[in-house]
Structure formats: structure tokens, C-alpha cells
Write a protein that holds these residues in place. Structure first.
Motif, PDB file in Angstrom:
ATOM      1  N   PRO A   1      -3.912   8.028  -9.467  1.00  0.00           N
ATOM      2  CA  PRO A   1      -4.236   8.227 -10.884  1.00  0.00           C
ATOM      3  C   PRO A   1      -3.463   7.311 -11.842  1.00  0.00           C
ATOM      4  N   THR A   2      -2.329   6.778 -11.430  1.00  0.00           N
ATOM      5  CA  THR A   2      -1.542   5.923 -12.317  1.00  0.00           C
ATOM      6  C   THR A   2      -2.324   4.646 -12.628  1.00  0.00           C
ATOM      7  N   PRO A   3      -2.449   4.299 -13.915  1.00  0.00           N
ATOM      8  CA  PRO A   3      -3.192   3.087 -14.266  1.00  0.00           C
ATOM      9  C   PRO A   3      -2.487   1.822 -13.772  1.00  0.00           C
ATOM     10  N   VAL A   4      -3.301   0.860 -13.305  1.00  0.00           N
ATOM     11  CA  VAL A   4      -2.804  -0.397 -12.760  1.00  0.00           C
ATOM     12  C   VAL A   4      -3.352  -1.546 -13.603  1.00  0.00           C
ATOM     13  N   ILE A   5      -2.451  -2.426 -14.015  1.00  0.00           N
ATOM     14  CA  ILE A   5      -2.845  -3.681 -14.650  1.00  0.00           C
ATOM     15  C   ILE A   5      -2.672  -4.766 -13.595  1.00  0.00           C
ATOM     16  N   GLU A   6      -3.745  -5.478 -13.303  1.00  0.00           N
ATOM     17  CA  GLU A   6      -3.690  -6.604 -12.367  1.00  0.00           C
ATOM     18  C   GLU A   6      -3.211  -7.836 -13.137  1.00  0.00           C
ATOM     19  N   VAL A   7      -2.220  -8.522 -12.576  1.00  0.00           N
ATOM     20  CA  VAL A   7      -1.614  -9.667 -13.242  1.00  0.00           C
ATOM     21  C   VAL A   7      -1.600 -10.863 -12.298  1.00  0.00           C
ATOM     22  N   HIS A   8      -1.837 -12.044 -12.877  1.00  0.00           N
ATOM     23  CA  HIS A   8      -1.672 -13.302 -12.144  1.00  0.00           C
ATOM     24  C   HIS A   8      -0.985 -14.305 -13.047  1.00  0.00           C
ATOM     25  N   ILE A   9      -0.035 -15.017 -12.496  1.00  0.00           N
ATOM     26  CA  ILE A   9       0.727 -16.007 -13.249  1.00  0.00           C
ATOM     27  C   ILE A   9      -0.160 -17.199 -13.598  1.00  0.00           C
ATOM     28  N   SER A  10      -0.905 -17.687 -12.619  1.00  0.00           N
ATOM     29  CA  SER A  10      -1.791 -18.833 -12.845  1.00  0.00           C
ATOM     30  C   SER A  10      -3.188 -18.336 -13.203  1.00  0.00           C
TER      31      SER A  10
ATOM     32  N   ILE B   1       0.839  -1.202   0.000  1.00  0.00           N
ATOM     33  CA  ILE B   1       0.000   0.000   0.000  1.00  0.00           C
ATOM     34  C   ILE B   1       0.876   1.254   0.000  1.00  0.00           C
ATOM     35  N   SER B   2       1.895   1.285   0.828  1.00  0.00           N
ATOM     36  CA  SER B   2       2.796   2.448   0.871  1.00  0.00           C
ATOM     37  C   SER B   2       3.500   2.660  -0.460  1.00  0.00           C
ATOM     38  N   LYS B   3       3.912   1.587  -1.126  1.00  0.00           N
ATOM     39  CA  LYS B   3       4.575   1.710  -2.432  1.00  0.00           C
ATOM     40  C   LYS B   3       3.597   2.256  -3.467  1.00  0.00           C
ATOM     41  N   LEU B   4       2.359   1.787  -3.452  1.00  0.00           N
ATOM     42  CA  LEU B   4       1.357   2.325  -4.379  1.00  0.00           C
ATOM     43  C   LEU B   4       1.156   3.822  -4.151  1.00  0.00           C
ATOM     44  N   HIS B   5       1.093   4.240  -2.893  1.00  0.00           N
ATOM     45  CA  HIS B   5       0.958   5.667  -2.579  1.00  0.00           C
ATOM     46  C   HIS B   5       2.179   6.455  -3.046  1.00  0.00           C
ATOM     47  N   GLU B   6       3.354   5.881  -2.856  1.00  0.00           N
ATOM     48  CA  GLU B   6       4.612   6.554  -3.202  1.00  0.00           C
ATOM     49  C   GLU B   6       4.735   6.807  -4.699  1.00  0.00           C
ATOM     50  N   ILE B   7       4.387   5.821  -5.524  1.00  0.00           N
ATOM     51  CA  ILE B   7       4.644   5.930  -6.963  1.00  0.00           C
ATOM     52  C   ILE B   7       3.372   6.188  -7.775  1.00  0.00           C
ATOM     53  N   GLY B   8       2.233   6.135  -7.140  1.00  0.00           N
ATOM     54  CA  GLY B   8       0.966   6.222  -7.851  1.00  0.00           C
ATOM     55  C   GLY B   8       0.608   7.574  -8.417  1.00  0.00           C
ATOM     56  N   PHE B   9       1.470   8.568  -8.189  1.00  0.00           N
ATOM     57  CA  PHE B   9       1.232   9.897  -8.727  1.00  0.00           C
ATOM     58  C   PHE B   9       2.332  10.335  -9.683  1.00  0.00           C
ATOM     59  N   THR B  10       3.362   9.486  -9.864  1.00  0.00           N
ATOM     60  CA  THR B  10       4.511   9.894 -10.678  1.00  0.00           C
ATOM     61  C   THR B  10       4.873   8.905 -11.779  1.00  0.00           C
ATOM     62  N   PHE B  11       4.471   7.643 -11.652  1.00  0.00           N
ATOM     63  CA  PHE B  11       4.810   6.647 -12.669  1.00  0.00           C
ATOM     64  C   PHE B  11       3.745   6.635 -13.763  1.00  0.00           C
ATOM     65  N   ASP B  12       4.106   6.089 -14.919  1.00  0.00           N
ATOM     66  CA  ASP B  12       3.170   5.996 -16.043  1.00  0.00           C
ATOM     67  C   ASP B  12       2.303   4.749 -15.975  1.00  0.00           C
ATOM     68  N   GLY B  13       2.761   3.743 -15.244  1.00  0.00           N
ATOM     69  CA  GLY B  13       1.985   2.517 -15.145  1.00  0.00           C
ATOM     70  C   GLY B  13       2.469   1.628 -14.021  1.00  0.00           C
ATOM     71  N   ILE B  14       1.559   0.815 -13.530  1.00  0.00           N
ATOM     72  CA  ILE B  14       1.857  -0.146 -12.470  1.00  0.00           C
ATOM     73  C   ILE B  14       1.329  -1.507 -12.909  1.00  0.00           C
ATOM     74  N   ILE B  15       2.171  -2.504 -12.791  1.00  0.00           N
ATOM     75  CA  ILE B  15       1.755  -3.893 -12.992  1.00  0.00           C
ATOM     76  C   ILE B  15       1.759  -4.515 -11.605  1.00  0.00           C
ATOM     77  N   LEU B  16       0.585  -4.935 -11.158  1.00  0.00           N
ATOM     78  CA  LEU B  16       0.427  -5.396  -9.786  1.00  0.00           C
ATOM     79  C   LEU B  16      -0.024  -6.845  -9.742  1.00  0.00           C
ATOM     80  N   ASN B  17       0.814  -7.680  -9.148  1.00  0.00           N
ATOM     81  CA  ASN B  17       0.419  -9.043  -8.803  1.00  0.00           C
ATOM     82  C   ASN B  17       0.406  -9.075  -7.282  1.00  0.00           C
ATOM     83  N   ALA B  18      -0.745  -8.810  -6.714  1.00  0.00           N
ATOM     84  CA  ALA B  18      -0.864  -8.764  -5.263  1.00  0.00           C
ATOM     85  C   ALA B  18      -0.955 -10.157  -4.648  1.00  0.00           C
TER      86      ALA B  18
END
Length: 137
Positions: free
Chosen positions: A90-99, A55-72
Motif C-alpha cells: 500500500p505504500t506509494p512508490v515514486i519511480e526515479v531515474h537519474i538519466s 523485493i524483500s525490502k519492499l515487502h518489509e517496509i511497504g506496509f509501514t513507511f509513508d513513501g518509497i523512492i525506487l530507482n530499480a
């Protein structure tokens, strides 16, 4: 373009954990492959087994990066807090799962991230990350 991959709990064990599901390659090895394949992207990587750190990392980079790929990982199915963090930035997030989470236990069919994600990529092994990167291009 500046993109970060954020991996959640137990994904630090890729290459060792359940290779029949997750394969035998570590994520660090795969990350080098991604960097070589996408040299025009400033690619970052973060992994944590701790919900609050994600959560802290999302807050830290979620206003400055162009994209986030998140496998939570397992937090996908349990963390309202991570879902709220994705909704809050505001940074767009793509949810990813390996399986393919829909071919596994029924509790894995629920995601608190999906309603706030730009898109979802599930079940293509480690190439799920590559597909997510291509979606940002």
C-alpha cells in the motif's frame, strides 16, 4: 513522515561509473545533502545489486513507511518480480531515474514498475530524488 530511497544494481558505483551520465558525486554524499535539506523527514536508504533483496525490502517496509523512492536501475526493465512487489504494497512508490531513460537504448524505454507507481521522475540527475521527496510533501 518516514520515507526510504531504494537503489538497485550498480548505483553503488555512483561517482565512479560513467560520470558523464551519472555525475561525480557518490549517493552517500548526496544522501547527506538530502537529509540536511529535508530535516522533517525520517529518511532511510537501502541499496542492493540483488533483485530478491530489493523485493524483500519492499515487502518489509511497504506496509509501514509513508513513501518509497525506487530507482530499480536495470531491474526496472527486466524485473516482473519488483513490479509485482510494488503492486502488492500500500505504500506509494515514486519511480526515479537519474538519466533520461528514453534518450538511451530502446530496452530502457520499458518499465515493469511504472504501471504500479504513484509517479515517475526521469532525467534530472540526482535531483530526481529531491523532486520525488518534494512530491511526498
Amino acid at each position: 513522515m518516514k520515507i526510504i530511497i531504494i537503489n538497485g544494481p550498480n548505483l553503488n558505483l555512483l561517482g565512479k561509473r560513467e560520470p558523464e551520465i551519472y555525475g561525480s558525486q557518490t549517493f552517500e554524499e548526496y544522501f547527506v545533502v538530502l537529509q540536511a535539506e529535508f530535516p522533517t523527514i525520517e529518511l532511510h536508504y537501502f541499496q542492493s545489486n540483488i533483485e530478491g533483496e530489493i523485493i524483500s525490502k519492499l515487502h518489509e517496509i511497504g506496509f509501514t513507511f509513508d513513501g518509497i523512492i525506487l530507482n530499480a536501475a536495470a531491474y526496472t526493465h527486466t524485473s516482473v518480480g519488483i513490479g509485482d512487489a510494488v503492486k502488492s504494497i500500500p505504500t506509494p512508490v515514486i519511480e526515479v531515474h537519474i538519466s533520461n531513460t528514453f534518450s538511451r537504448e530502446s530496452f530502457r524505454h520499458q518499465s515493469y514498475i511504472s504501471p504500479n507507481a504513484k509517479g515517475i521522475i526521469i532525467g534530472f540527475g540526482l535531483d530526481s530524488y529531491k523532486l520525488a521527496l518534494k512530491s511526498f510533501l
